[in-house]
Scaffold this motif. Structure first.
Motif, mmCIF file in Angstrom:
data_model
loop_
_atom_site.group_PDB
_atom_site.id
_atom_site.type_symbol
_atom_site.label_atom_id
_atom_site.label_comp_id
_atom_site.label_asym_id
_atom_site.label_seq_id
_atom_site.Cartn_x
_atom_site.Cartn_y
_atom_site.Cartn_z
ATOM 1 N N TRP A 12 0.729 -1.418 -0.054
ATOM 2 C CA TRP A 12 0.033 -0.117 -0.080
ATOM 3 C C TRP A 12 0.747 1.276 0.039
ATOM 4 C CZ3 TRP A 12 -5.354 1.489 0.470
ATOM 5 C CH2 TRP A 12 -6.137 0.548 0.432
ATOM 6 N N ASN A 13 0.279 2.431 -0.451
ATOM 7 C CA ASN A 13 0.888 3.680 -0.451
ATOM 8 C C ASN A 13 1.119 3.905 1.082
ATOM 9 O OD1 ASN A 13 0.337 3.534 -3.156
ATOM 10 N ND2 ASN A 13 -1.557 4.932 -2.705
ATOM 11 N N GLU A 14 2.167 4.852 1.301
ATOM 12 C CA GLU A 14 2.123 5.659 2.831
ATOM 13 C C GLU A 14 1.401 6.675 2.969
ATOM 14 O OE1 GLU A 14 5.509 7.954 5.170
ATOM 15 O OE2 GLU A 14 6.000 5.706 4.844
ATOM 16 N N PRO A 15 0.422 6.802 3.901
ATOM 17 C CA PRO A 15 -0.394 8.017 3.699
ATOM 18 C C PRO A 15 0.592 9.496 3.703
ATOM 19 C CG PRO A 15 -1.294 6.446 5.365
ATOM 20 C CD PRO A 15 0.347 6.090 4.900
ATOM 21 N N ARG A 39 -6.058 7.888 -7.766
ATOM 22 C CA ARG A 39 -5.451 8.076 -6.518
ATOM 23 C C ARG A 39 -6.225 8.169 -5.353
ATOM 24 N NH1 ARG A 39 -4.165 13.338 -5.547
ATOM 25 N NH2 ARG A 39 -2.397 12.692 -4.242
ATOM 26 N N GLU A 40 -7.180 7.035 -5.226
ATOM 27 C CA GLU A 40 -8.259 7.096 -4.034
ATOM 28 C C GLU A 40 -7.482 6.207 -3.104
ATOM 29 O OE1 GLU A 40 -9.540 3.463 -7.185
ATOM 30 O OE2 GLU A 40 -8.550 5.515 -7.318
ATOM 31 N N ALA A 41 -6.484 5.386 -3.310
ATOM 32 C CA ALA A 41 -6.008 4.580 -2.145
ATOM 33 C C ALA A 41 -4.914 5.419 -1.362
ATOM 34 C CB ALA A 41 -5.246 3.532 -2.740
ATOM 35 N N VAL A 42 -5.373 5.575 -0.030
ATOM 36 C CA VAL A 42 -4.584 6.337 0.874
ATOM 37 C C VAL A 42 -3.713 5.520 1.640
ATOM 38 C CG1 VAL A 42 -4.659 8.113 2.548
ATOM 39 C CG2 VAL A 42 -6.380 8.182 0.964
ATOM 40 N N GLY A 43 -4.041 4.619 2.374
ATOM 41 C CA GLY A 43 -3.300 3.507 3.188
ATOM 42 C C GLY A 43 -3.958 2.506 3.751
ATOM 43 N N GLY A 44 -3.365 1.360 3.897
ATOM 44 C CA GLY A 44 -3.833 -0.245 4.407
ATOM 45 C C GLY A 44 -2.943 -0.338 5.366
ATOM 46 N N PHE A 45 -3.618 -0.867 6.488
ATOM 47 C CA PHE A 45 -2.983 -1.394 7.755
ATOM 48 C C PHE A 45 -3.716 -2.730 8.482
ATOM 49 C CE2 PHE A 45 -4.000 3.358 7.075
ATOM 50 C CZ PHE A 45 -2.724 3.541 7.167
ATOM 51 N N PHE A 46 -2.886 -3.111 9.207
ATOM 52 C CA PHE A 46 -3.464 -4.602 9.970
ATOM 53 C C PHE A 46 -3.192 -4.271 11.372
ATOM 54 C CE2 PHE A 46 0.513 -5.648 8.106
ATOM 55 C CZ PHE A 46 1.246 -6.249 9.222
ATOM 56 N N SER A 47 -3.870 -4.890 12.224
ATOM 57 C CA SER A 47 -3.715 -4.685 13.714
ATOM 58 C C SER A 47 -2.618 -5.524 14.213
ATOM 59 C CB SER A 47 -5.064 -4.949 14.417
ATOM 60 O OG SER A 47 -5.370 -6.442 14.164
ATOM 61 N N GLN A 48 -2.178 -4.935 15.410
ATOM 62 C CA GLN A 48 -1.039 -5.834 16.135
ATOM 63 C C GLN A 48 -1.557 -5.786 17.613
ATOM 64 O OE1 GLN A 48 2.598 -7.144 15.086
ATOM 65 N NE2 GLN A 48 0.816 -7.386 13.593
ATOM 66 N N ILE A 49 -2.208 -4.827 17.997
ATOM 67 C CA ILE A 49 -2.550 -4.608 19.311
ATOM 68 C C ILE A 49 -4.311 -4.403 19.404
ATOM 69 C CG2 ILE A 49 -2.402 -3.835 21.784
ATOM 70 C CD1 ILE A 49 0.529 -3.796 21.250
ATOM 71 N N GLY A 50 -4.923 -4.877 20.125
ATOM 72 C CA GLY A 50 -6.179 -4.357 19.830
ATOM 73 C C GLY A 50 -7.043 -5.535 19.331
ATOM 74 N N ASP A 51 -8.042 -5.256 18.780
ATOM 75 C CA ASP A 51 -8.712 -6.114 17.904
ATOM 76 C C ASP A 51 -7.968 -6.704 17.025
ATOM 77 O OD1 ASP A 51 -11.249 -5.808 19.229
ATOM 78 O OD2 ASP A 51 -11.927 -4.050 17.719
ATOM 79 N N LEU A 52 -7.813 -8.053 16.989
ATOM 80 C CA LEU A 52 -6.788 -8.665 16.176
ATOM 81 C C LEU A 52 -7.389 -9.365 14.734
ATOM 82 C CD1 LEU A 52 -4.827 -10.788 18.632
ATOM 83 C CD2 LEU A 52 -4.062 -8.489 17.753
ATOM 84 N N TYR A 53 -6.492 -9.611 13.972
ATOM 85 C CA TYR A 53 -7.011 -9.927 12.640
ATOM 86 C C TYR A 53 -7.711 -8.958 12.080
ATOM 87 C CZ TYR A 53 -4.325 -14.403 12.882
ATOM 88 O OH TYR A 53 -3.454 -15.299 13.179
ATOM 89 N N MET A 54 -7.597 -7.766 12.330
ATOM 90 C CA MET A 54 -8.410 -6.394 11.882
ATOM 91 C C MET A 54 -7.569 -5.893 10.826
ATOM 92 S SD MET A 54 -11.179 -4.895 12.000
ATOM 93 C CE MET A 54 -12.039 -5.119 13.534
#
Length: 286
Positions: free
Chosen positions: A175-178, A217-232
């Motif tokens: 993903w792009n970096e925001p 240019r619609e893609a801003v950022g994509g992330f996945f969780s490490q702490i909190g709700d997992l597999y998010m």
């Protein structure tokens, strides 16, 4: 005597017919079993053409999916604000958050701050980036404890909130970096709760899929969780307006391969939701 002979002949014929019938059934059963086994093998072979094989790795998923050359950590905050306090809450954030963002003393950056327009109402969403990973996060937290203005901000903010939660995130490598962008834009945060054990498979598909979603240019950022709700997973998108969002999303279906990505990623999802958000005045993403 004739009658006895007749009975013996009839009995022999009956036994012969019974054996022939049994033999016939065995042939049918044998053929059916062979056909069933053959079909099972064919079905297994046919399905194997379409099921993605994910190679087992002896490494953490986060190391396989994120940008290894960078150690950015993200924190996303969800604040549910009392409806009558939303304007005052926004004003309070505008007075405090940009100063932390601009101060090089704190190794963190305010990526964006929004109010939810459609989705969960009277909600504020903040996204922070910590360059340097967990040590940078710890450094910021320790320094903010000594910041009297921030302590006063937290105390005043607490009077306006009904609840709050956060998650620590890493960014997908593909993903792009925001980065800051000019507006006006609306933003969509699409959040996916994945089935445990499917994050690598999700990454495999979206590494290809992101190429279908870069044209406006619609893609801003994509992330996945490490702490909190997992597999998010969180995907952040920017659009000029709701109609632009509709047109852009419909356009993706005209590209060969997008339908396959959707087909294979939908079964990985346990739950998903979408927020349409409006940036506040303090947001670098406008």
């Amino acid at each position: 005597m004739a009658t006895g002979v007749l009975h013996r002949v009839s009995g022999g014929l009956a036994r012969a017919k019974s054996r022939a019938h049994t033999a016939g059934q065995m042939v049918v059963w044998t053929r059916a079993f062979a056909t069933s086994s053959s079909r099972s093998r064919e079905d297994s072979w046919f399905k194997s053409l379409f099921v993605r094989k994910v190679d087992p790795r002896k490494d953490a998923h986060s190391n396989l999916l994120t940008k290894n050359e960078e150690s950015n950590l993200y924190k996303i905050q969800f604040h549910n604000v009392k409806p009558e306090c939303l304007d005052a809450y926004n004003k309070l954030c505008e007075d405090v958050l940009p100063s932390i963002h601009a101060d090089k003393y704190y190794p963190c950056e305010l990526v964006g701050t929004w109010n939810t327009w459609y989705g969960e109402q009277d909600q504020a969403v903040h996204l922070w980036r910590y360059r340097g990973g967990y040590p940078a996060l710890t450094e910021v937290m320790n320094k903010l404890k000594q910041n009297q203005d921030f302590t006063a901000y937290r105390k005043e903010r607490g009077k306006m909130l009904m609840s709050r939660r956060n998650q620590l995130l890493l960014e997908f490598s593909f993903w792009n970096e925001p980065v800051p962008r000019e507006g006006p834009n609306i933003y969509e945060l699409r959040s996916y709760q994945l089935r445990p054990g499917t994050m690598i498979e999700w990454g495999n598909y979206w590494a290809r899929a992101i190429g279908f979603r870069q044209h406006n240019r619609e893609a801003v950022g994509g992330f996945f969780s490490q702490i909190g709700d997992l597999y998010m997973v969180h995907h952040l998108w920017a659009y000029k307006d709701l109609q632009s969002r509709e047109d852009t999303r419909n356009g993706a279906w005209q590209q060969e391969g997008w339908d396959e990505v959707v087909y294979y990623t939908v079964p990985l999802i346990q739950h998903m939701d979408s927020r349409i958000m409006i940036p506040t005045k303090a947001s670098p993403l406008q």
